[in-house]
Design an enzyme around this catalytic site. Structure first.
Site: not given
Ligand SMILES: *Cc1c(COP(=O)(O)O)cnc(C)c1O
Length: 412
Positions: A124, A197, A222-223, A372
């Protein structure tokens, strides 16, 4: 051929089906398959935010004694509900990006002779960017569908200069579930800290942080946890390392005897030292309610349903989407996946726009060529999967996506 009745039969036998009614649902016929970007609103989260607003209105600053423990209280709740972590090891605070910065910087500082940070080329973006800002990054070139494996990590750590290996447990693009035990061992044998992560794993699969033995972890709420837009994220630090590692952000919320307002920074004992500033109470109230729901459902049942939902998506993809030029962009075996499935197509972005505008199906696009379908088990029905694939096949067969632009939008 899989019929809609087959999908309805799976719903009838689903032990988690009653939990769907605990969420704010659609009035119309929208099929929401993007809960891996932003989960639905739990009804209790709406109530808990309203209650917090009342507290704010009535109690003002006198409510802080009741609020101040929320980051560790909600952290403990999350640790027990779905992270396989003991109390006192998880804190809900800041964003995933900021937490990653804090923990990666702490790991680097604890391994001064090592300057290299390892992640995957397909990781990511925010993770790659944060690490690039901290030191020399070595990228794994892992398989885009199956993700990194322990062999990749052993090779990357071989030069003996790696301080930290940082990888997603569930890949945001393909949904591949990494082998947490083998990769953690490979990083540790190579002399590096392991940071997972868990953004696409928390609330979707069983995470066993304590059993895996990883030093560090971060993730979103939030996911699959449904904590709401921009809800505070979490961080995990293995208990035996908490007094050795230090946050690079020396905020007063990580300070020993915070309200002594002392002259110099001295980190608090335990997980609290990884806090920084004042906790976002509205967000925490929602996360607490949302995580309670995950605990009530049970992560083992959630994981089993994720496997069944994604199995159905894969089967329907083979039957209905493959003849239209789609290719599965996720692992075929359920044990190797999280709770979303990616389908690749050369017109993926146009198809995604057309699905939202014409078919009332909301997936998302991840470049260069993936759509997705996120299938959060707490509220996704098997018939939703069937309808989403059915509408996609109908729309693409009719060529409707050709009416949409190829240029990318600001938010995809
Ligand atoms: C969604 C996601 C993020 C999001 O990070 P934010 O700081 O909330 O914007 C980070 N890393 C991964 C792997 C994600 O899937």
């Amino acid at each position: 051929v899989t019929s809609r009745e087959d999908a309805a039969a799976l719903d009838a036998a689903d032990p988690l089906a009653p939990l769907r009614a605990r969420f704010e649902l659609d009035e119309g016929d929208r099929i929401y398959v993007d809960g891996n970007s932003l989960g639905r609103l739990p009804l209790t989260a709406r109530e808990r935010i309203a209650q917090l607003v009342d507290d704010w209105a009535e109690r003002l600053v006198t409510a802080w004694p009741d609020w101040i423990e929320a980051p560790s209280r909600v952290g403990d709740l999350l640790a027990g509900a779905c992270l396989g972590a003991p109390p006192g090891t998880v804190l809900v605070a800041d964003s995933t990006t900021v937490n990653l910065y804090k923990l990666a910087a702490a790991a680097l500082a604890a391994r001064p002779a090592r300057r290299v940070l390892v992640t995957d080329a397909g990781e990511f973006p925010t993770d790659r960017y944060v690490l690039q800002g901290l030191g020399e990054v070595r990228l794994l070139e892992s398989d885009p569908v199956h993700g990194p494996d322990a062999t990749d990590v052993v090779a990357a750590c071989a030069p003996g200069d790696v301080a930290l290996v940082c990888l997603s447990l569930v890949s945001y693009r393909s949904g591949a579930l990494a082998d947490a035990h083998a990769i953690t061992r490979a990083a540790q044998d190579g002399g590096a800290f392991m940071l997972w992560d868990l953004s696409h794993a928390a609330g979707a699969v069983e995470v066993e942080l304590e059993a895996v033995g990883a030093e560090l972890a971060v993730g979103c709420t939030y996911k699959y946890l449904n904590g709401g837009p921009g809800a505070p994220a979490f961080l995990y630090v293995r208990r035996d390392l908490q007094d050795e590692l230090r946050s690079p952000i020396q905020g007063w919320f990580g300070q020993r005897d915070q309200f002594a307002m002392g002259a110099g920074y001295e980190p608090e004992d335990g997980i609290a030292r990884f806090g920084a500033g004042t906790p976002p109470m509205l967000g925490l109230a929602a996360v607490e309610a949302a995580v309670e729901l995950v605990g009530e459902a049970g992560i083992a049942r959630i994981r089993a349903k994720a496997a069944a939902l994604t199995d159905l998506a894969v089967a329907l993809g083979d039957e209905r989407l493959a003849p239209l030029g789609f290719e599965l962009g996720s692992p075929r075996k359920a044990v190797l996946r999280g709770a979303h499935v990616s389908f690749r197509h050369r017109d993926a972005w146009r198809i995604c726009q057309a699905l939202i505008a014409r078919a009332n199906v909301v997936p998302d696009f991840r470049g260069p060529d993936s759509i997705r379908f996120g299938l959060p088990p707490l509220y996704t029905r098997f018939v939703d999967v069937w309808d989403a694939v059915d509408r996609t096949a109908t729309l693409v067969a009719a060529g409707e996506h050709h009416d949409f632009p190829a240029e990318l939008a600001r938010v995809t």
